[in-house]
Design a protein around this motif. Structure first.
Motif, mmCIF file in Angstrom:
data_model
loop_
_atom_site.group_PDB
_atom_site.id
_atom_site.type_symbol
_atom_site.label_atom_id
_atom_site.label_comp_id
_atom_site.label_asym_id
_atom_site.label_seq_id
_atom_site.Cartn_x
_atom_site.Cartn_y
_atom_site.Cartn_z
ATOM 1 N N UNK A 137 54.064 39.232 27.616
ATOM 2 C CA UNK A 137 54.347 39.420 28.936
ATOM 3 C C UNK A 137 55.653 38.317 29.499
ATOM 4 N N UNK A 138 56.665 39.053 30.157
ATOM 5 C CA UNK A 138 57.766 38.457 30.471
ATOM 6 C C UNK A 138 57.424 37.536 31.698
ATOM 7 N N UNK A 212 61.473 37.156 28.107
ATOM 8 C CA UNK A 212 62.498 37.026 28.990
ATOM 9 C C UNK A 212 61.941 36.647 30.101
ATOM 10 N N UNK A 213 62.782 36.862 31.258
ATOM 11 C CA UNK A 213 62.322 36.536 32.570
ATOM 12 C C UNK A 213 62.870 37.870 33.544
ATOM 13 N N UNK A 225 56.365 43.963 29.430
ATOM 14 C CA UNK A 225 56.273 43.081 28.125
ATOM 15 C C UNK A 225 57.650 42.972 27.611
ATOM 16 N N UNK A 226 57.977 42.174 26.754
ATOM 17 C CA UNK A 226 59.069 42.359 25.648
ATOM 18 C C UNK A 226 58.437 42.430 24.210
ATOM 19 N N UNK A 505 65.058 31.121 29.533
ATOM 20 C CA UNK A 505 64.514 32.519 29.235
ATOM 21 C C UNK A 505 65.904 33.722 29.090
ATOM 22 N N UNK A 506 65.560 34.642 28.368
ATOM 23 C CA UNK A 506 66.651 35.650 28.363
ATOM 24 C C UNK A 506 66.403 36.394 29.662
ATOM 25 N N UNK A 507 67.782 36.755 30.131
ATOM 26 C CA UNK A 507 67.382 37.609 31.485
ATOM 27 C C UNK A 507 68.049 38.919 31.229
#
Length: 508
Positions: A137-138, A212-213, A225-226, A505-507
Motif C-alpha cells: 500500500x502506498x 511510493x507515495x 498499491x505498488x 518515497x518514489x513519487x
C-alpha cells in the motif's frame, strides 16, 4: 535565549522529565542563562571544534532520544517519533530546550506549518488466485470504501495513465492496473478515482519492487498499491489476451491534516547577510523510533550547536530541524517557499545531514555538480571529498536526486549538498572492501523499521561524520573566500524539474 518575534502560533508541547508534558513559556522569563556572547571567545577553528566531538556524547543523546520515542507507545504500540505523536512533540521539546539553555548565542524560532500524515494499519491485495508478495500500500493512500474489502475486475489503463483519456469507460467499479512512469503516482490514483475505479495498482516498468507515495491528498484518490514488474507480468499477459482477472483490494488507513513545527536557530553573531545553513529532520516514520533516520543527523546538529557556542563566527550559522520530512519533505519545502527573495539570497549554501550512522555504512557524498545544480554545490561536494581524503577514508558518490531536505533549496537557486551513510540500498562487494561490513545487505538493515534503535548506530561512522559536519560549519562560518557568490536569480528553472523522489518515497 532570544525568541524570534516572528515565531508562529503553534508551539510544540514541551517535556520536562521524560513523560511529563508541559507548555513552553515564550516571550516571558526563561530558565536559560542569559550570558551575552563574549567578544574574547576564539574565532571558530575547524580542528578545535572537531576535537570536542566525542562518540560517547553522541550516544548519550541517542539514548535520550530513544526514551522520548517511547512516548509514542500509547498511540502506536511501539516507540515512534512520527509527526503528531507524543514522541515527536518530545523530540521538538528536547531540541528547543537544549537550544534555549545556551543563552543568547542563538535566536531560536518555531515555524508552524500545515502537514499531512498517514498510517496504513492493514492492507491486502488479491489478483486472480494470487496474493502478490510485492504488493505494498502506498504512503498517504486512502482506505478502501468503509475500510472494507472491495471487489472488481482488473482493468488495464492505456499508456502511462497520465491523461484522463487513458482510462477506459469500463473502469467504473473496477481495479485500475496502471504502469509507472512520466507523472506522479498521485495523479494516476486521482484519475483512476475520477474514472470510477474502486482501487488502483501501479506496477513497476523497471526491474524490482516498488513502493511510493501519493503525495498531496486529493478527494479523488483511491486505495493504491505498488507492485513489482515480476508480479505484474502474468496479469498483464492475461489482460492482453482478453482474459478476465478478478481482484480484491483492502486497505485500512488514515490520512489527516495536522500542524507541526520546524525549529530554526541562528547565531546572533556573524554576518547575517552571509549565512551557512544546515539541517536534519526531527521526525521518524510511524513504524519505528528513527534513531539513525534521522536521529543521527538531528543529534549531530544539536551537539555541534552546543559546541559552537565556545567560538566567535564571522558568518552567521543557521541550524534547522525540519518536521515532516518522512511525509515528503514538507517542513523544508514550506521553509523555502515562504522565504522572500532577499532572505533567500542571504543563504550562501545549505548542507543536508540525514542518516550519518548506518550500521553497514558507506561514506557517501551527494554528487552535486555545478553543471546540474546551483553554482557552489560542487565546491561543497569537494570540501567533503577533501576531508575524507585527508583522513585516509574511502568515500563514494551517490545521486543528488531529491531524496532529502536539500531539494527545495537547490530548486530555488541555493547551492546545496551533504553526506550520508546509506539507507535501503545494498552494499556492493567493492564497497565491502572500501568500508567493511557485509556485501549484499542494506546499508541500514533497520531502515524505516522498529529496530532503528540505539543498537542500530555505527559509532565510528557517526563520530567521523560529525567531525566532518563540524569542519563544514567551521570552514564557512569563518570565511566564504573562494566560495562562489550567489547568482542573481533566486529561482532557476533548470533546477525546478520534479524529481522521481521527493523525500524517502518514489513519487512517480
Amino acid at each position: 535565549m532570544r525568541v524570534d518575534s516572528r515565531t508562529l502560533p503553534l508551539v510544540p508541547l514541551l517535556l520536562g522529565p521524560v513523560g511529563a508534558l508541559q507548555l513552553p513559556l515564550l516571550g516571558g522569563s526563561s530558565s536559560a542563562s542569559q550570558a551575552p556572547i563574549a567578544a574574547d571567545k576564539p574565532l571558530i577553528s575547524s580542528p578545535l571544534l572537531q576535537e570536542q566531538v566525542k562518540a560517547e556524547n553522541l550516544m548519550q543523546r541517542a539514548r535520550q532520544l530513544y526514551k522520548i520515542a517511547e512516548l509514542g507507545e500509547g498511540e502506536y504500540n511501539h516507540p515512534t517519533r512520527v509527526i503528531g505523536s507524543k514522541g515527536h512533540l518530545g523530540t521538538l521539546d528536547y531540541i528547543y530546550s537544549t537550544l534555549t539553555n545556551l543563552g543568547d548565542y542563538y535566536t531560536v524560532s518555531n515555524q508552524s506549518f500545515p502537514a499531512v500524515t498517514g498510517n496504513v494499519f492493514e492492507s491486502r491485495l488479491v489478483l486472480g488466485h494470487t496474493v502478490p508478495e510485492s504488493a505494498t500500500a502506498m504512503s498517504l493512500t486512502p482506505p478502501t470504501k468503509h475500510k472494507e474489502p472491495v471487489y472488481g475486475q482488473l482493468v488495464a489503463v492505456a499508456n502511462l495513465g497520465c491523461d484522463a483519456s487513458d482510462y477506459p469507460s469500463d473502469l467504473d467499479g473496477a481495479i485500475a492496473f496502471i504502469s509507472r512512469g512520466q507523472c506522479p503516482f498521485g495523479t494516476k490514483s486521482e484519475l483512476a478515482g475520477k474514472a470510477g475505479a474502486v482501487a488502483a495498482v501501479i506496477y513497476n516498468n523497471e526491474k524490482g519492487d516498488m513502493s511510493g507515495t501519493l503525495g498531496t491528498p486529493s478527494p479523488d484518490h483511491v486505495a493504491t498499491f505498488g507492485l513489482s514488474d515480476t508480479d505484474a507480468a502474468p496479469f498483464l499477459e492475461q489482460l492482453h489476451k482478453g482474459e478476465k482477472v478478478d481482484g480484491i483490494a483492502y486497505v485500512d488507513a488514515i490520512v489527516e491534516s495536522i500542524s507541526t513545527t520546524n525549529i530554526i536557530a541562528q547565531t546572533t553573531g556573524g554576518d547575517p547577510d552571509n549565512c551557512v545553513m544546515l539541517g536534519g529532520h526531527s521526525d521518524s516514520v510511524g513504524e519505528g523510533p528513527g534513531i539513525n533516520d534521522d536521529g543521527s543527523g538531528s543529534l549531530t546538529l544539536l551537539e555541534l550547536a552546543t559546541l559552537l557556542t565556545e567560538f566567535r563566527v564571522n558568518n552567521c550559522v543557521r541550524f534547522a530541524w525540519w518536521a515532516a520530512e518522512e511525509e515528503g519533505l514538507l517542513g523544508s519545502d514550506y521553509y523555502v517557499s515562504v522565504l522572500t527573495a532577499a532572505e533567500n539570497k542571504k543563504i550562501r549554501l545549505f548542507m543536508d545531514y540525514d542518516m550519518l550512522a548506518s550500521p553497514n555504512f558507506a561514506y557517501q557524498v551527494y554528487n552535486a555538480t555545478n553543471a546540474l545544480n546551483p553554482v557552489g554545490s560542487e565546491e561543497l561536494r569537494d570540501l567533503y571529498v577533501e576531508f575524507y581524503e585527508a583522513h585516509d577514508l574511502n568515500y563514494t558518490f551517490i545521486p543528488f536526486d531529491g531524496r532529502s531536505d536539500y531539494d527545495a533549496f537547490i530548486r530555488n537557486g541555493i547551492p546545496g549538498g551533504g553526506i550520508a551513510t546509506g539507507a535501503e540500498g545494498v552494499k556492493t562487494v567493492t564497497e565491502q572492501g572500501m568500508f567493511g561490513g557485509v556485501a549484499g545487505e542494506w546499508y541500514d538493515p533497520c531502515y524505516h523499521q522498529l529496530c532503528d534503535t540505539v543498537a542500530n548506530l555505527n559509532l565510528t561512522a557517526w563520530e567521523w561524520n560529525t567531525k566532518l559536519v563540524a569542519h563544514s560549519i567551521a570552514t564557512y562560518a569563518k570565511s566564504f573566500d573562494g566560495f562562489p557568490k550567489r547568482v542573481e536569480e533566486t529561482s532557476i528553472s533548470s533546477f525546478a524539474e520534479e524529481p522521481k523522489y521527493h523525500g524517502p518515497f518514489l513519487r512517480q
